[in-house]
Write a protein that holds these residues in place. Structure first.
Motif, PDB file in Angstrom:
ATOM      1  N   GLU A 146       0.658  -1.332   0.027  1.00 11.43           N
ATOM      2  CA  GLU A 146      -0.178  -0.050   0.136  1.00 11.43           C
ATOM      3  C   GLU A 146       0.900   1.091  -0.006  1.00 11.43           C
ATOM      4  O   GLU A 146       0.618   2.194  -0.821  1.00 11.43           O
ATOM      5  N   LYS A 147       2.078   1.137   0.586  1.00 13.94           N
ATOM      6  CA  LYS A 147       2.739   2.511   0.794  1.00 13.94           C
ATOM      7  C   LYS A 147       3.470   2.482  -0.501  1.00 13.94           C
ATOM      8  O   LYS A 147       3.512   3.618  -1.006  1.00 13.94           O
ATOM      9  N   LYS A 148       3.835   1.507  -1.185  1.00 12.06           N
ATOM     10  CA  LYS A 148       4.557   1.562  -2.675  1.00 12.06           C
ATOM     11  C   LYS A 148       3.311   2.395  -3.514  1.00 12.06           C
ATOM     12  O   LYS A 148       3.649   2.898  -4.414  1.00 12.06           O
ATOM     13  N   ARG A 149       2.110   1.728  -3.360  1.00 10.10           N
ATOM     14  CA  ARG A 149       1.077   2.366  -4.305  1.00 10.10           C
ATOM     15  C   ARG A 149       0.772   3.945  -3.934  1.00 10.10           C
ATOM     16  O   ARG A 149       0.774   4.643  -4.909  1.00 10.10           O
ATOM     17  N   VAL A 150       0.983   4.398  -2.989  1.00  4.69           N
ATOM     18  CA  VAL A 150       0.923   5.637  -2.456  1.00  4.69           C
ATOM     19  C   VAL A 150       1.953   6.347  -2.924  1.00  4.69           C
ATOM     20  O   VAL A 150       1.786   7.682  -3.515  1.00  4.69           O
ATOM     21  N   SER A 171       7.526  -5.137  -3.469  1.00  2.00           N
ATOM     22  CA  SER A 171       6.144  -5.202  -2.618  1.00  2.00           C
ATOM     23  C   SER A 171       5.004  -5.308  -3.307  1.00  2.00           C
ATOM     24  O   SER A 171       4.225  -5.158  -2.526  1.00  2.00           O
ATOM     25  N   LEU A 172       5.091  -5.174  -4.569  1.00  2.00           N
ATOM     26  CA  LEU A 172       3.646  -5.454  -5.115  1.00  2.00           C
ATOM     27  C   LEU A 172       3.333  -7.019  -5.391  1.00  2.00           C
ATOM     28  O   LEU A 172       4.284  -7.717  -5.984  1.00  2.00           O
ATOM     29  N   ASP A 173       1.987  -7.209  -5.145  1.00  2.28           N
ATOM     30  CA  ASP A 173       1.580  -8.660  -5.496  1.00  2.28           C
ATOM     31  C   ASP A 173       1.218  -8.568  -6.868  1.00  2.28           C
ATOM     32  O   ASP A 173       1.263  -7.418  -7.619  1.00  2.28           O
ATOM     33  N   PRO A 174       1.053  -9.791  -7.748  1.00  3.22           N
ATOM     34  CA  PRO A 174       0.953  -9.799  -8.996  1.00  3.22           C
ATOM     35  C   PRO A 174      -0.465  -9.090  -9.535  1.00  3.22           C
ATOM     36  O   PRO A 174      -0.196  -8.413 -10.536  1.00  3.22           O
ATOM     37  N   LYS A 175      -1.542  -8.987  -8.838  1.00  3.35           N
ATOM     38  CA  LYS A 175      -2.586  -7.966  -9.170  1.00  3.35           C
ATOM     39  C   LYS A 175      -1.984  -6.532  -9.463  1.00  3.35           C
ATOM     40  O   LYS A 175      -2.358  -5.837 -10.329  1.00  3.35           O
ATOM     41  N   HIS A 176      -1.101  -6.128  -8.303  1.00  5.62           N
ATOM     42  CA  HIS A 176      -0.815  -4.690  -8.515  1.00  5.62           C
ATOM     43  C   HIS A 176       0.242  -4.209  -9.243  1.00  5.62           C
ATOM     44  O   HIS A 176       0.492  -3.410  -9.930  1.00  5.62           O
ATOM     45  N   ILE A 177       1.098  -5.556  -9.655  1.00  9.06           N
ATOM     46  CA  ILE A 177       1.925  -5.332 -10.882  1.00  9.06           C
ATOM     47  C   ILE A 177       1.293  -5.197 -12.084  1.00  9.06           C
ATOM     48  O   ILE A 177       1.627  -4.271 -12.971  1.00  9.06           O
ATOM     49  N   GLU A 178       0.352  -5.917 -12.377  1.00  6.07           N
ATOM     50  CA  GLU A 178      -0.300  -5.767 -13.588  1.00  6.07           C
ATOM     51  C   GLU A 178      -1.224  -4.342 -13.620  1.00  6.07           C
ATOM     52  O   GLU A 178      -0.955  -3.882 -14.770  1.00  6.07           O
TER      53      GLU A 178
END
Ligand code: ATP
Length: 274
Positions: A146-150, A171-178
């Motif tokens: 979440e920190k990475k996305r922010v 730190s991102l999971d596959p869904k958030h890498i996509e």
């Protein structure tokens, strides 16, 4: 050349403790392209990025942004951060506001935008990075991903012409890498110059227009995917693997299972060769 947005001429950098992190870097980044820096730990990728957005200045050599010298010691360009956004490898270094909304609005506020424009930019950046539901949450309670996305939303809200992503998938999971790759594609279509550093050769191979392979503070190899990924020995020197798509393609060629002479760029292309 008019289309070169960032240029390094013989850039050296020595940290105050004496570490020589960059040893004569020459690079030319064309506007609107997708650029990848690959290389082992400690080869100087982050230091190169810190030079690109003006946090660090060369101990020797020059840096140009749109043809203008920005590394001049007497008159450095102080507001390069408005044009070159930097998503740090470690979001802990980047995030400092009380909650997510305040964090993402900090940059646009400093640009002196209207309240309405700040709100629009922040909401769009939160939507793109899937953090809208977290907007009132204290930043220090967020998970690593979440920190990475922010930290990515922070920079999207700045709407800079160039965006540097230092290890963006950490730190991102596959869904958030996509989801991130989709954001990168949209930014690219919008004309942004995108520069990423990564250890993920497979992700980089399918994505980049131009590649810089670094080793021990120098550029070991550069070129497009065809030029770079055929240099097996040099890649090995930089401790990089060959992308699995190319390994399978080579197997198909060696065993007469395909006649296509163009190396595939992604899984779909590879499957179409069978
Ligand atoms: N603040 C600092 N002070 C002293 N040395 C530093 C500092 N930051 C980085 N270095 C050194 O500079 C060199 C290049 O580091 P840099 O972080 O640029 O590498 P990198 O390619 O981004 O590595 P990684 O893949 O591990 O993130 C390394 O030897 C590192 O130890």
């Amino acid at each position: 050349m008019d289309n070169i947005i960032i240029e390094f001429k013989n850039v050296h950098y020595q940290y105050p403790d004496g570490t020589k992190a960059l040893k004569g870097i020459n690079i030319k980044i064309p506007k609107g392209k997708k650029i990848v820096f690959l290389g082992p730990n400690g080869c100087g990728k982050s230091t190169t990025f810190l030079q690109m957005n003006g946090v660090l200045r060369p101990t020797e050599g020059d840096i140009y942004y749109k043809g203008q010298l920005v590394s001049n010691k007497k008159k450095p360009k102080k507001d390069l951060w408005k044009e070159v956004g930097f998503v740090f490898q470690d979001p802990e270094i980047q995030l400092f506001s009380a909650n997510v909304y305040e964090e993402i609005s900090f940059g646009p506020k400093n640009l002196g935008l209207s309240h309405e424009e700040i709100r629009e930019r922040v909401e769009e950046a939160m939507k793109d990075t899937n953090v809208t539901d977290l907007q009132q949450k204290p930043v220090h309670y967020l998970s690593g991903g979440e920190k990475k996305r922010v930290s990515i939303a922070d920079i999207l809200a700045m709407d800079t012409e160039v965006i540097l992503f230092d290890e963006p998938t950490t730190s991102l999971d596959p869904k958030h890498i996509e989801a991130l790759m989709k954001i990168l594609e949209e930014l690219h279509e919008g004309g942004k110059t995108l520069i990423i550093s990564t250890h993920d050769v497979n992700l980089a191979y399918g994505w980049g227009d131009y590649f810089y392979i670094m080793k021990e503070g120098a550029v070991l190899l550069e070129g497009d995917h065809q030029e770079v990924f055929k240099q097996k020995e040099l890649l090995q020197k930089a401790h990089l693997e060959i992308p699995w798509i190319l390994e399978i393609y080579q197997y198909l060629l060696d065993n007469n299972k395909t006649k296509v002479l163009q190396p595939p760029r992604n899984k779909e292309e590879l499957l179409s060769y069978l």
